[in-house]
Design an enzyme around this catalytic site. Structure first.
Site, PDB file in Angstrom:
ATOM      1  N   ASP A   1       0.862  -1.191   0.000  1.00  0.00           N
ATOM      2  CA  ASP A   1       0.000   0.000   0.000  1.00  0.00           C
ATOM      3  C   ASP A   1       0.891   1.231   0.000  1.00  0.00           C
ATOM      4  O   ASP A   1       2.134   1.119   0.118  1.00  0.00           O
ATOM      5  CB  ASP A   1      -0.918  -0.011   1.250  1.00  0.00           C
ATOM      6  CG  ASP A   1      -2.246   0.720   1.030  1.00  0.00           C
ATOM      7  OD1 ASP A   1      -2.218   1.949   0.813  1.00  0.00           O
ATOM      8  OD2 ASP A   1      -3.299   0.065   1.065  1.00  0.00           O
TER       9      ASP A   1
ATOM     10  N   VAL B   1       0.944   1.166  -6.749  1.00  0.00           N
ATOM     11  CA  VAL B   1       0.618   0.270  -7.870  1.00  0.00           C
ATOM     12  C   VAL B   1       0.881   0.887  -9.243  1.00  0.00           C
ATOM     13  O   VAL B   1       0.866   0.182 -10.243  1.00  0.00           O
ATOM     14  CB  VAL B   1      -0.849  -0.242  -7.809  1.00  0.00           C
ATOM     15  CG1 VAL B   1      -1.057  -1.142  -6.603  1.00  0.00           C
ATOM     16  CG2 VAL B   1      -1.861   0.906  -7.839  1.00  0.00           C
TER      17      VAL B   1
ATOM     18  N   ASN C   1      -6.299  -5.179  -5.604  1.00  0.00           N
ATOM     19  CA  ASN C   1      -7.412  -4.565  -4.865  1.00  0.00           C
ATOM     20  C   ASN C   1      -7.288  -3.041  -4.756  1.00  0.00           C
ATOM     21  O   ASN C   1      -8.294  -2.350  -4.605  1.00  0.00           O
ATOM     22  CB  ASN C   1      -7.478  -5.194  -3.468  1.00  0.00           C
ATOM     23  CG  ASN C   1      -8.263  -4.347  -2.485  1.00  0.00           C
ATOM     24  OD1 ASN C   1      -9.494  -4.372  -2.474  1.00  0.00           O
ATOM     25  ND2 ASN C   1      -7.561  -3.554  -1.674  1.00  0.00           N
TER      26      ASN C   1
ATOM     27  N   TYR D   1     -13.871   6.566 -13.097  1.00  0.00           N
ATOM     28  CA  TYR D   1     -13.968   5.398 -12.206  1.00  0.00           C
ATOM     29  C   TYR D   1     -14.659   4.246 -12.924  1.00  0.00           C
ATOM     30  O   TYR D   1     -14.176   3.112 -12.940  1.00  0.00           O
ATOM     31  CB  TYR D   1     -14.733   5.768 -10.923  1.00  0.00           C
ATOM     32  CG  TYR D   1     -14.760   4.637  -9.911  1.00  0.00           C
ATOM     33  CD1 TYR D   1     -13.654   4.363  -9.117  1.00  0.00           C
ATOM     34  CD2 TYR D   1     -15.890   3.829  -9.770  1.00  0.00           C
ATOM     35  CE1 TYR D   1     -13.667   3.314  -8.190  1.00  0.00           C
ATOM     36  CE2 TYR D   1     -15.912   2.781  -8.859  1.00  0.00           C
ATOM     37  CZ  TYR D   1     -14.801   2.529  -8.067  1.00  0.00           C
ATOM     38  OH  TYR D   1     -14.821   1.487  -7.165  1.00  0.00           O
TER      39      TYR D   1
ATOM     40  N   THR E   1     -16.597   1.051   3.745  1.00  0.00           N
ATOM     41  CA  THR E   1     -15.149   1.285   3.883  1.00  0.00           C
ATOM     42  C   THR E   1     -14.925   2.802   3.845  1.00  0.00           C
ATOM     43  O   THR E   1     -15.871   3.573   3.630  1.00  0.00           O
ATOM     44  CB  THR E   1     -14.336   0.664   2.717  1.00  0.00           C
ATOM     45  OG1 THR E   1     -14.697   1.330   1.504  1.00  0.00           O
ATOM     46  CG2 THR E   1     -14.569  -0.831   2.576  1.00  0.00           C
TER      47      THR E   1
HETATM   48  N1  LIG Z   1     -16.172   0.479  -1.113  1.00  0.00           N
HETATM   49  C1  LIG Z   1     -16.969   0.236  -2.151  1.00  0.00           C
HETATM   50  O1  LIG Z   1     -18.166   0.492  -2.097  1.00  0.00           O
HETATM   51  C2  LIG Z   1     -16.406  -0.371  -3.409  1.00  0.00           C
HETATM   52  C3  LIG Z   1     -17.303  -0.862  -4.347  1.00  0.00           C
HETATM   53  C4  LIG Z   1     -16.814  -1.466  -5.496  1.00  0.00           C
HETATM   54  C5  LIG Z   1     -15.451  -1.586  -5.684  1.00  0.00           C
HETATM   55  N2  LIG Z   1     -14.591  -1.099  -4.746  1.00  0.00           N
HETATM   56  C6  LIG Z   1     -13.159  -1.290  -4.988  1.00  0.00           C
HETATM   57  O2  LIG Z   1     -12.618  -2.072  -3.952  1.00  0.00           O
HETATM   58  C7  LIG Z   1     -11.229  -1.797  -3.797  1.00  0.00           C
HETATM   59  C8  LIG Z   1     -10.914  -1.542  -2.329  1.00  0.00           C
HETATM   60  O3  LIG Z   1     -11.543  -0.355  -1.921  1.00  0.00           O
HETATM   61  P1  LIG Z   1     -12.053  -0.066  -0.419  1.00  0.00           P
HETATM   62  O4  LIG Z   1     -13.503   0.156  -0.497  1.00  0.00           O
HETATM   63  O5  LIG Z   1     -11.504  -1.099   0.503  1.00  0.00           O
HETATM   64  O6  LIG Z   1     -11.423   1.370  -0.172  1.00  0.00           O
HETATM   65  P2  LIG Z   1     -10.224   1.901   0.774  1.00  0.00           P
HETATM   66  O7  LIG Z   1     -10.016   3.293   0.346  1.00  0.00           O
HETATM   67  O8  LIG Z   1     -10.519   1.613   2.198  1.00  0.00           O
HETATM   68  O9  LIG Z   1      -8.994   0.990   0.342  1.00  0.00           O
HETATM   69  C9  LIG Z   1      -8.259   1.204  -0.833  1.00  0.00           C
HETATM   70  C10 LIG Z   1      -6.800   0.984  -0.518  1.00  0.00           C
HETATM   71  O10 LIG Z   1      -6.047   1.177  -1.741  1.00  0.00           O
HETATM   72  C11 LIG Z   1      -4.907   1.945  -1.408  1.00  0.00           C
HETATM   73  N3  LIG Z   1      -4.364   2.661  -2.560  1.00  0.00           N
HETATM   74  C12 LIG Z   1      -4.857   3.758  -3.183  1.00  0.00           C
HETATM   75  N4  LIG Z   1      -4.012   4.154  -4.161  1.00  0.00           N
HETATM   76  C13 LIG Z   1      -2.965   3.286  -4.154  1.00  0.00           C
HETATM   77  C14 LIG Z   1      -1.773   3.184  -4.903  1.00  0.00           C
HETATM   78  N5  LIG Z   1      -1.473   4.058  -5.879  1.00  0.00           N
HETATM   79  N6  LIG Z   1      -0.921   2.155  -4.630  1.00  0.00           N
HETATM   80  C15 LIG Z   1      -1.216   1.272  -3.638  1.00  0.00           C
HETATM   81  N7  LIG Z   1      -2.318   1.337  -2.870  1.00  0.00           N
HETATM   82  C16 LIG Z   1      -3.188   2.344  -3.132  1.00  0.00           C
HETATM   83  C17 LIG Z   1      -5.410   2.911  -0.342  1.00  0.00           C
HETATM   84  O11 LIG Z   1      -4.329   3.499   0.363  1.00  0.00           O
HETATM   85  C18 LIG Z   1      -6.287   2.002   0.499  1.00  0.00           C
HETATM   86  O12 LIG Z   1      -5.551   1.346   1.530  1.00  0.00           O
HETATM   87  C19 LIG Z   1     -10.952  -0.611  -4.717  1.00  0.00           C
HETATM   88  O13 LIG Z   1     -10.395  -1.078  -5.929  1.00  0.00           O
HETATM   89  C20 LIG Z   1     -12.329  -0.038  -4.961  1.00  0.00           C
HETATM   90  O14 LIG Z   1     -12.408   0.682  -6.182  1.00  0.00           O
HETATM   91  C21 LIG Z   1     -15.039  -0.497  -3.618  1.00  0.00           C
END
Ligand SMILES: NC(=O)c1ccc[n+]([C@@H]2O[C@H](COP(=O)([O-])OP(=O)(O)OC[C@H]3O[C@@H](n4cnc5c(N)ncnc54)[C@H](O)[C@@H]3O)[C@@H](O)[C@H]2O)c1
Length: 252
Positions: free
Chosen positions: A37, A64, A90, A157, A192
């Site tokens: 991360d 990433v 993720n 997005y 989240t």
């Molecule tokens: N929360 C939702 O409702 C939802 C719905 C559909 C999809 N998603 C997807 O699920 C995944 C996880 O999201 P989440 O809800 O746990 O959110 P979150 O923000 O809690 O977690 C995302 C994590 O990705 C990390 N991150 C961001 N940019 C980064 C980078 N450049 N390099 C490495 N790490 C990086 C962040 O620091 C964070 O720890 C994401 O891909 C998100 O798009 C989330």
């Protein structure tokens, strides 16, 4: 017997949210886990808490969008734990809601870089390590918005997540006969940090709840359970699939 015994997993964006939930579950099921991360403090704390519960878990700094970071993270998994068997792409960022004619170009570029190019770079770097051990499982976290569109979320997005969906199928087909399975997971709205602002705004919250047939947000653990299935050998004939975990959103 754990469902992930003997496996080594790398989870991007594992410092918090769904990635951290997956790391915790994988470790509980016997995997050795590397979480990567950009939130170093949160990542170290998550790894320490999983280790305190008896799991094997290490944190590495991984942006990433940076190929060199991916190389270091994969090398760390292999040197520390002996192989790389599972990659969960993720990490992701949300993009603010603009109509396309006002959507900032820099925001588009950044969103595509993290959410889509990051998945390409991770896959590209992990595949050689997986081929070395005869196969592996890659799980790409897309979204329900990678399958259907909405008017109130930025186009960057939705486009990035749609890209992750079809990238998954291309990768699945390329490696199908070499032991690497590649699947996408499509969470709906989940509790989240990413959704905190929307949940705190009563108007946005009611728009979202009205769209979710089950009438609630999902929990990170409910997504982690699906990811665990795809990561484990229980899904040995599953590749190129898209698993929705969305409370019915895409059934409409
Ligand atoms: N929360 C939702 O409702 C939802 C719905 C559909 C999809 N998603 C997807 O699920 C995944 C996880 O999201 P989440 O809800 O746990 O959110 P979150 O923000 O809690 O977690 C995302 C994590 O990705 C990390 N991150 C961001 N940019 C980064 C980078 N450049 N390099 C490495 N790490 C990086 C962040 O620091 C964070 O720890 C994401 O891909 C998100 O798009 C989330």
């Amino acid at each position: 017997m754990g469902r992930m015994d003997g496996k080594v997993a790398l989870i991007s964006g594992g410092a918090r949210g769904m990635g951290a939930s997956e790391a915790r579950l994988f470790a509980r099921e016997g995997a050795a886990v590397v979480i990567g991360d950009i939130l170093d403090e949160d990542g170290e704390a998550t790894a320490a808490s999983i280790a305190a519960d008896g799991g094997r878990c290490r944190y590495v700094h991984l942006d990433v969008t940076q190929e060199a970071d991916w190389q270091a993270a994969v090398a760390q998994a292999v040197s520390q734990f002996g192989s790389l068997d599972v990659l969960v792409n993720n990490a992701g960022i949300g993009s603010n809601s603009f109509e396309i004619h006002e959507e900032p170009v820099e925001m588009w570029d950044r969103t595509i870089d993290v959410n889509l190019k990051g998945v390409f770079l991770g896959t590209r770097t992990a595949v050689p390590a997986m081929l070395e051990v005869g196969g592996g499982s890659i799980i790409n976290i897309s979204s329900q918005l990678g399958i259907v569109g909405v008017p109130y979320n930025g186009s960057a997005y939705q486009t990035s997540k749609g890209g992750v969906r079809i990238f998954t199928k291309a990768a699945a087909l390329q490696y199908a006969n070499r032991g690497i399975r590649v699947n996408s997971v499509h969470p709906g709205p989940i509790v989240t940090e990413m959704t905190r602002a929307g949940r705190d705004d009563p108007e946005r919250l009611s728009i979202m709840l009205a769209r979710i047939p089950m009438g609630r947000y999902g929990e990170a653990e409910e997504v982690a359970n699906a990811v665990l299935y795809l990561a484990s050998d229980e899904s040995s004939f599953v590749t190129g699939s898209e698993v929705v975990v969305d409370g019915g959103w895409t059934a409409q």
